[in-house]
Design an enzyme around this catalytic site. Structure first.
Site, PDB file in Angstrom:
ATOM      1  N   ARG A 149      -6.828  12.581   1.005  1.00  0.00           N
ATOM      2  CA  ARG A 149      -5.552  12.975   1.982  1.00  0.00           C
ATOM      3  C   ARG A 149      -4.385  12.573   1.555  1.00  0.00           C
ATOM      4  NH1 ARG A 149      -7.298   9.664   7.414  1.00  0.00           N
ATOM      5  NH2 ARG A 149      -9.251  10.891   6.980  1.00  0.00           N
ATOM      6  N   GLU A 199      -8.630   0.426  -3.088  1.00  0.00           N
ATOM      7  CA  GLU A 199      -9.382   0.469  -1.769  1.00  0.00           C
ATOM      8  C   GLU A 199     -10.367   1.517  -1.863  1.00  0.00           C
ATOM      9  OE1 GLU A 199      -7.175   0.715   1.889  1.00  0.00           O
ATOM     10  OE2 GLU A 199      -6.016  -0.944   1.419  1.00  0.00           O
ATOM     11  N   ASN A 257       0.729  -1.173  -0.047  1.00  0.00           N
ATOM     12  CA  ASN A 257       0.029   0.091   0.079  1.00  0.00           C
ATOM     13  C   ASN A 257       0.906   1.279   0.026  1.00  0.00           C
ATOM     14  OD1 ASN A 257      -1.378   2.255   1.063  1.00  0.00           O
ATOM     15  ND2 ASN A 257      -3.000   0.994   1.834  1.00  0.00           N
TER      16      ASN A 257
HETATM   17  N1  PXP Z   1      -5.756  -3.354   3.884  1.00  0.00           N
HETATM   18  C1  PXP Z   1      -6.669  -2.313   3.901  1.00  0.00           C
HETATM   19  C2  PXP Z   1      -8.023  -2.763   3.243  1.00  0.00           C
HETATM   20  C3  PXP Z   1      -6.546  -0.908   4.439  1.00  0.00           C
HETATM   21  O1  PXP Z   1      -7.565  -0.163   4.471  1.00  0.00           O
HETATM   22  C4  PXP Z   1      -5.304  -0.757   4.664  1.00  0.00           C
HETATM   23  C5  PXP Z   1      -4.841   0.522   5.255  1.00  0.00           C
HETATM   24  O2  PXP Z   1      -5.077   1.374   4.387  1.00  0.00           O
HETATM   25  C6  PXP Z   1      -4.209  -1.722   4.914  1.00  0.00           C
HETATM   26  C7  PXP Z   1      -4.548  -3.263   4.332  1.00  0.00           C
HETATM   27  C8  PXP Z   1      -2.865  -1.352   5.118  1.00  0.00           C
HETATM   28  O3  PXP Z   1      -2.658  -1.210   6.509  1.00  0.00           O
HETATM   29  P1  PXP Z   1      -1.273  -0.629   6.998  1.00  0.00           P
HETATM   30  O4  PXP Z   1      -0.923   0.842   6.209  1.00  0.00           O
HETATM   31  O5  PXP Z   1      -1.737  -0.579   8.448  1.00  0.00           O
HETATM   32  O6  PXP Z   1      -0.412  -1.628   6.800  1.00  0.00           O
END
Ligand code: PXP
Length: 243
Positions: A53, A74, A11
């Site tokens: 953001r 997402e 991500n």
């Molecule tokens: N999966 C989803 C659906 C998320 O919303 C997020 C956070 O945006 C993540 C994974 C990744 O989480 P993190 O940034 O805490 O690793």
């Protein structure tokens, strides 16, 4: 079916968070996507939030054009985001709950309580050839709701596990393992993510039914100190060692 290789989706939202702090175009999340592709990441995840953001609309096409990796978008279950998803046709769309005031996606989607609102959105994404994933708490009633909605994928929210302490860690891990098994038994591919770090990823990666982890904030944070490629490679190695 038990997947042997656990995919790592990275991500890249928080590269954009840093970029946006100064309002310019550096650091560019596209460059992060290219580095992830070059060092063996399996996918790029990006969350286009209502308030923009971090990732912005114009980033999506740039990220898609920059690598051959599948994009997991997402998105909140809104008409605005649906239209954007249908326009960009990412490989996958992960439907997440979204509240403007939250710092991050704090809880899972209430797939059980929102069936009627989610059903047309899931159907339209599916009809467009987009693989729908629902970001849910590891609860039986949410898996059952995902089945009723016909979602091919669920992403289990690992936030409770990541924040647990003491004996609660084992309990949260058990919930994740049980719900991954339940999803897989019912033909739904289970993924997991949120709050995963070098220190807590391995017990999750060891859950045999999981096909994909999506990890962002920690990797981008580590990248500040070590660079993104070493951070991704280290996470990859930890995941592989856990299998
Ligand atoms: N999966 C989803 C659906 C998320 O919303 C997020 C956070 O945006 C993540 C994974 C990744 O989480 P993190 O940034 O805490 O690793």
């Amino acid at each position: 079916m038990i997947p042997t290789r656990l995919r790592l989706g990275v991500n890249i939202d928080h590269v954009a968070t840093i970029r946006n702090a100064r309002g310019g175009d550096h650091p560019d999340p596209v460059r992060a996507a290219q580095i992830v592709a070059a060092c063996g990441g399996d996918g790029i995840t990006a969350h286009l939030r209502e308030d923009r953001r971090h990732i912005r609309d114009e980033d999506l096409a740039r990220i898609q054009a920059a690598t051959d990796l599948p994009l997991n978008l997402e998105m909140a279950a809104t008409e605005e985001m649906l239209a954007i998803a249908l326009r960009h046709k990412p490989h996958a769309a992960c439907i997440v709950p979204e509240r403007r005031e939250e710092r991050t996606t704090e809880g899972g989607l209430d797939a059980a309580g929102q069936h009627n609102r989610l059903a047309p959105i899931v159907a339209r994404l599916h009809d467009a050839g987009i693989r729908v994933s629902l970001f849910i708490a590891p609860e039986e009633r949410q898996i059952e709701a995902a089945m009723r909605l016909g979602a091919p994928v669920v992403e289990l929210h690992t936030g409770e596990y990541a924040h647990a302490e003491g004996q609660d860690v084992a309990r949260e891990l058990r919930r994740l393992a049980d719900m991954a098994a339940l999803a897989a038994k019912n033909g739904i591919e289970p993924h997991a993510g949120h709050g995963l770090t070098y220190d807590n990823v391995q017990p999750v990666a060891a859950i045999p039914q999981l096909a994909e982890l999506n990890i962002g904030h920690y990797l981008i944070g580590e990248a500040i100190f070590t660079g993104l490629e070493p951070a991704v490679l280290k996470m990859r190695a930890l995941m592989d060692a856990a299998r």
